[in-house]
Design a protein around this motif. Structure first.
Motif, PDB file in Angstrom:
ATOM      1  N   ASP A  20       4.055  -0.374  14.061  1.00 54.10           N
ATOM      2  CA  ASP A  20       5.080  -0.578  13.040  1.00 54.10           C
ATOM      3  C   ASP A  20       5.303  -2.051  12.699  1.00 54.10           C
ATOM      4  OD1 ASP A  20       5.500   2.168  12.976  1.00 54.10           O
ATOM      5  OD2 ASP A  20       6.991   2.066  14.572  1.00 54.10           O
ATOM      6  N   ARG A  81       2.741  -3.228   6.218  1.00 57.00           N
ATOM      7  CA  ARG A  81       3.390  -2.497   7.307  1.00 57.00           C
ATOM      8  C   ARG A  81       3.138  -1.013   7.086  1.00 57.00           C
ATOM      9  NH1 ARG A  81       8.986  -3.942   7.437  1.00 57.00           N
ATOM     10  NH2 ARG A  81       9.199  -2.512   5.693  1.00 57.00           N
ATOM     11  N   GLN A  82       2.688  -0.346   8.128  1.00 54.51           N
ATOM     12  CA  GLN A  82       2.455   1.100   8.106  1.00 54.51           C
ATOM     13  C   GLN A  82       1.603   1.526   6.904  1.00 54.51           C
ATOM     14  OE1 GLN A  82       6.509   2.484   8.247  1.00 54.51           O
ATOM     15  NE2 GLN A  82       6.473   2.585  10.474  1.00 54.51           N
TER      16      GLN A  82
END
Length: 130
Positions: A20, A81-82
């Motif tokens: 994450d 992110r992600q």
């Protein structure tokens, strides 16, 4: 945390341990004097922020990390992110700007980047042999 190169085995470990976290990729070139100086600052920033994963990507050695995007100015930064790109663009070589941008983008309600950008760079780094 370290400033990783795309082929570093420890990069895959860091990406898997921190799914994450922000991924911050700096696209530069070995022949670029500005990049040479900036790399030291980015390494220092990586040491200050172990919660983020930093990658130094030479555009001539790892063009597959750019998809079809062109880098015309350095440094060019990608923050993801992600699997979602939060930022992709050229920045002035002042490390405080990247730090401030990353801090702002680390907020959970950050909207994805709307412009053209490489896609799923984290997965490319985590799953491939570069």
């Amino acid at each position: 945390m370290a400033l990783y190169l795309p082929q570093d085995d420890q990069l895959k470990v860091a990406l898997n341990h921190n799914p994450d976290s922000l991924l911050i990729v700096c696209y530069c070139a070995a022949w670029c004097d500005t990049c040479t100086e900036y790399r030291l600052d980015l390494a220092a920033l990586a040491a200050q922020h172990p919660e983020w994963v930093f990658v130094w990507a030479d555009i001539e050695e790892t063009p597959d990390l750019l998809d079809d995007e062109d880098v015309e100015n350095f440094p060019t930064i990608l923050i993801e992110r992600q699997g979602q790109t939060l930022f992709f663009g050229t920045m002035l070589p002042h490390i405080s700007q990247v730090e401030r941008l990353a801090q702002n983008l680390s907020e959970p309600d950050t909207e994805p980047f709307e412009g053209p950008a490489p896609v799923n760079v984290r997965d490319k780094l985590r799953l491939s042999e570069i």
